[in-house]
Every structure is written in C-alpha cells, then in structure tokens.
Design an enzyme around this catalytic site. Structure first.
Site, PDB file in Angstrom:
ATOM      1  NE  ARG A   4      12.640  27.672  29.651  1.00  0.00           N
ATOM      2  CZ  ARG A   4      11.990  28.711  29.162  1.00  0.00           C
ATOM      3  NH1 ARG A   4      12.385  29.903  29.432  1.00  0.00           N
ATOM      4  NH2 ARG A   4      10.924  28.523  28.425  1.00  0.00           N
ATOM      5  CB  THR A   5      16.377  21.636  28.861  1.00  0.00           C
ATOM      6  OG1 THR A   5      15.482  21.963  29.921  1.00  0.00           O
ATOM      7  CG2 THR A   5      17.246  20.463  29.281  1.00  0.00           C
ATOM      8  CE  LYS A  49      15.806   7.768   5.345  1.00  0.00           C
ATOM      9  NZ  LYS A  49      17.220   7.504   5.057  1.00  0.00           N
ATOM     10  NE  ARG A  95      13.369  18.173  27.662  1.00  0.00           N
ATOM     11  CZ  ARG A  95      12.950  19.322  28.192  1.00  0.00           C
ATOM     12  NH1 ARG A  95      12.050  20.047  27.559  1.00  0.00           N
ATOM     13  NH2 ARG A  95      13.437  19.763  29.335  1.00  0.00           N
ATOM     14  CG  HIS A 117      14.100  17.989  33.740  1.00  0.00           C
ATOM     15  ND1 HIS A 117      15.372  18.015  33.205  1.00  0.00           N
ATOM     16  CD2 HIS A 117      13.433  19.044  33.187  1.00  0.00           C
ATOM     17  CE1 HIS A 117      15.455  19.044  32.375  1.00  0.00           C
ATOM     18  NE2 HIS A 117      14.304  19.678  32.349  1.00  0.00           N
TER      19      HIS A 117
HETATM   20  C1  NCD Z   1      10.267  21.799  32.310  1.00  0.00           C
HETATM   21  C2  NCD Z   1      10.190  20.443  31.632  1.00  0.00           C
HETATM   22  O1  NCD Z   1      10.446  20.317  30.446  1.00  0.00           O
HETATM   23  O2  NCD Z   1       9.864  19.497  32.356  1.00  0.00           O
HETATM   24  N1  NCD Z   1      10.915  22.760  31.536  1.00  0.00           N
HETATM   25  C3  NCD Z   1      12.285  22.865  31.594  1.00  0.00           C
HETATM   26  O3  NCD Z   1      13.000  21.932  31.301  1.00  0.00           O
HETATM   27  N2  NCD Z   1      12.804  24.011  32.048  1.00  0.00           N
HETATM   28  C4  NCD Z   1       8.973  22.268  32.850  1.00  0.00           C
HETATM   29  C5  NCD Z   1       7.783  22.380  31.944  1.00  0.00           C
HETATM   30  O4  NCD Z   1       7.837  22.120  30.746  1.00  0.00           O
HETATM   31  O5  NCD Z   1       6.733  22.758  32.464  1.00  0.00           O
END
Ligand code: NCD
Length: 355
Positions: free
Chosen positions: A91-92, A120, A141, A174
């Site tokens: 979802r992110t 590489k 991320r 986050h």
């Molecule tokens: C979270 C994350 O990636 O930290 N997920 C998200 O971004 N909605 C929570 C998780 O992975 O548990």
C-alpha cells in the site's frame, strides 16, 4: 539554525551529521520555509498537519468531477518521480504511485535491487544519485536505517538536488504512515486526537509506524498513550524519552483486555519477525495481543480500530464489518495524504481548489 550554517558546521561529514540531534538537522531538509525532504515525523508541526489535511480533503472533493481531476492532473504534469522501494510494500508503494498520478507526475520504479546495477556492484549511494539525473522527486523505502536520510543529505549537496520522501526506513521511521494515521484520527474521531486515549498494540520495539506516530503526538495536547506489548517487544527508550521530554503521558502494559474499555483509538500492529535473529518471536504467545470479534462488545461505541496493514492474525476478519473498524479507510486516506504532501513539496497545494 540556517541551512547554510548547518551545512558548513556539520553538513560536510555524513557520520557527524547523522549523529546530530534531529531538531538541529531540520533546517537542512527545508527550503524557503517549506519542507523539502520528508524524512522524520518530527518535521510536521500542527500548522503543517492541519494544512496538509485541508489539502487532502480538498483533493478528495475536487477530483470527484472530471474537470477537477483533469485540472489537478495538470499541476505536476511537467515533473517526474522515482519510486525506489527495495523492501516489500503493497500500500505505501501503490498509494504513492497513485498520489503521483493524481497530480500528473510521471513515475519510474525499482522494486528489487536484483534488477538494478547494484547487482553489478554499484553502491546504493551511486544508484540513488543516478535517479537525480532523470527525475524531480525520489520516494524511497529501504531496509537500512538512516539510508533514506543519507540519500537526502547528499542529494542536497549535488548540482541537481531533488527532494526525497521517506516511505519507510528500516526499523526507524515511517513519517508518511504517521501522517495518514493522524489524518485518519482527525476524520474518524470527533474533535481529532486531542485529549484522546490512543492504545498501540503489538511489536512496538521494531515497528516503525508506532515510532513515527508517537513523535507526532507532541502536536496534540491531552493525548494519553498506552503501549501494549509482550515484555520482549516494548517501545524503545528513545521514544519513551521523547514522550517524557514533551510531557506526553504514557503507560506500558502486557494486559490488552484490561485497557480496551478506555481506548478512543486502538492501533494494532504486526509482529515484525523479519527482524528476528533466531525466530525469537515464534516462541511468544501473541494471542493475547489480538483483537477478536468478541472484543467489539468491550470497547466504547465510538472507539476506532486502526492498523497500518498488512495484518496477519492481529485483527479477526469478522471485525471488518463493524463501523468502528477504520483500517480500510485508513489505507485509502494514505493516498490523499501523500498527494497533499507531494503537492505541498512542489508548492502547488494552493492551486487545488473547486472549479
Ligand atoms: C508497515 C511498514 O511497512 O512498516 N506497513 C505499511 O507501510 N503500511 C507496517 C508493517 O509492515 O507491519
């Protein structure tokens, strides 16, 4: 401190910069009084949160009609974004991708280092620097704590700087999840988070969402926090120190059932066993930290149930039908909150208005 002064003082050396207190680093990640890189939830003050939520609300209504959606999609049609997500994400990633498309940004993506030149032997630093040759925004991320910040730090020093948004960095932070979580608290609790009791449940030690959300609570006087976890997965001392410094009351317990009746919002989280060294979470009895259908009778009629998702067994699917289960709405709120943030970073937020 001014951005330039900070650059000369500690901005030359990454290790020195990294170990500097976050409050001193913030000017480095702003330009002309406006947030430029979004890395830590400490960057959001109350005025900015209120502004972004108003922009998100406006985006929702303006884009309902084709004329409004078309106008919004022209705002950043001349810009391009890179989504570099080298840790699993549904979802992110999707909410950022769609947030970009709502605003007209064109997008590229890398979701696995095995498909990039890192295979590489290229360093992650060189890989991310490459993005700045092609795009105007990097959303990333990364599993290594601090690496998103490092990217923003050196992107601020190259000839063609581009803003960086943190979509999750290791066990660290986050911030845009915290943004959408507080947006959800505003939309789902009458009067918003102020004065409310927020109960966070699960892996508080390794969950970056609960860390970032705790930082944001300094903007909401009267909030009370209750941390519910097995003793092995308690909230880390740096967050507890922050809460003490800002006079935010909190308590810790492993008795979830006993605190359910007082909660205004329950924030469930997944056990982050990807960080296990030797399967240590597998030996824990986690059933006491699950929200089941029978608990719906115990909580107040106004209590909301949240989850950043993905879930495993923390919330029984039968709970989804209840009006108080807001996690699917929370997920969608993420797209609007992220679109609002991107529009703000590029300074087009004030052009989002009803036709
Ligand atoms: C979270 C994350 O990636 O930290 N997920 C998200 O971004 N909605 C929570 C998780 O992975 O548990």
């Amino acid at each position: 401190m001014k951005r330039t002064a900070l650059m000369t003082e500690v901005g030359r050396n990454w290790d020195e910069f990294h170990s500097t207190d976050v409050s001193r680093k913030l000017p480095f990640f702003s330009r002309e009084g406006r947030l430029y890189d979004c890395l830590f939830s400490q960057q959001f003050d109350r005025a900015l949160l209120n502004h972004l939520f108003a922009v998100a609300d406006r985006l929702r209504s303006v884009t309902q009609a084709k004329a409004g959606a078309d106008a919004v999609a022209r705002l950043l049609a001349h810009k391009r974004a890179m989504l570099y997500f080298v840790q699993p994400s549904t979802r992110t990633f999707l909410s950022f991708l769609n947030a970009c498309h709502i605003l007209g940004l064109k997008t590229s993506e890398i979701r696995d280092t095995s498909t990039s030149s890192e295979m590489k032997g290229e360093s992650p630093e060189d890989t991310v620097r490459t993005f700045s040759s092609y795009v105007d925004l990097i959303i990333m991320r990364h599993p290594t704590p601090g690496f998103v910040e490092k990217t923003a730090w050196f992107m601020n020093r190259v000839k063609r700087p581009v803003p960086v948004i943190n979509g999750g960095s290791g066990k660290d932070q986050h911030p845009t999840q915290a943004l959408l979580d507080v947006y959800t608290l505003h939309r789902s609790l009458p009067g918003g988070p102020e004065g409310k009791t927020l109960v966070m449940v699960g892996d508080l030690k390794r969950g970056r969402t609960v860390r970032s959300l705790s930082y944001l609570m300094k903007n909401y006087p009267g909030v009370k926090l209750v941390f519910v976890s097995p003793p092995q997965l308690r909230m880390e001392a740096d967050i507890l120190d922050f809460l003490k410094r800002h006079g935010i009351p909190y308590r810790e317990t492993d008795d979830f059932a006993s605190v359910m009746p007082e909660a205004d919002a329950i924030y469930m989280t997944r056990i982050q066993d990807e960080h296990d060294v030797a399967g240590e979470s597998k030996s824990l009895d986690l059933s006491r930290f699950h929200f089941r259908a029978e608990h719906l009778k115990v909580i107040k009629p106004t209590t909301i149930i949240m989850h950043p998702l993905p879930r495993r067994h923390e919330i029984a699917p039968a709970v989804d039908e209840d009006e108080r289960a807001v996690f699917w709405r929370q997920e969608r709120n993420g797209m609007w909150a992220r679109a609002a943030l991107i529009s703000y970073i590029f300074g087009v937020d004030d052009q989002i208005r009803m036709a």
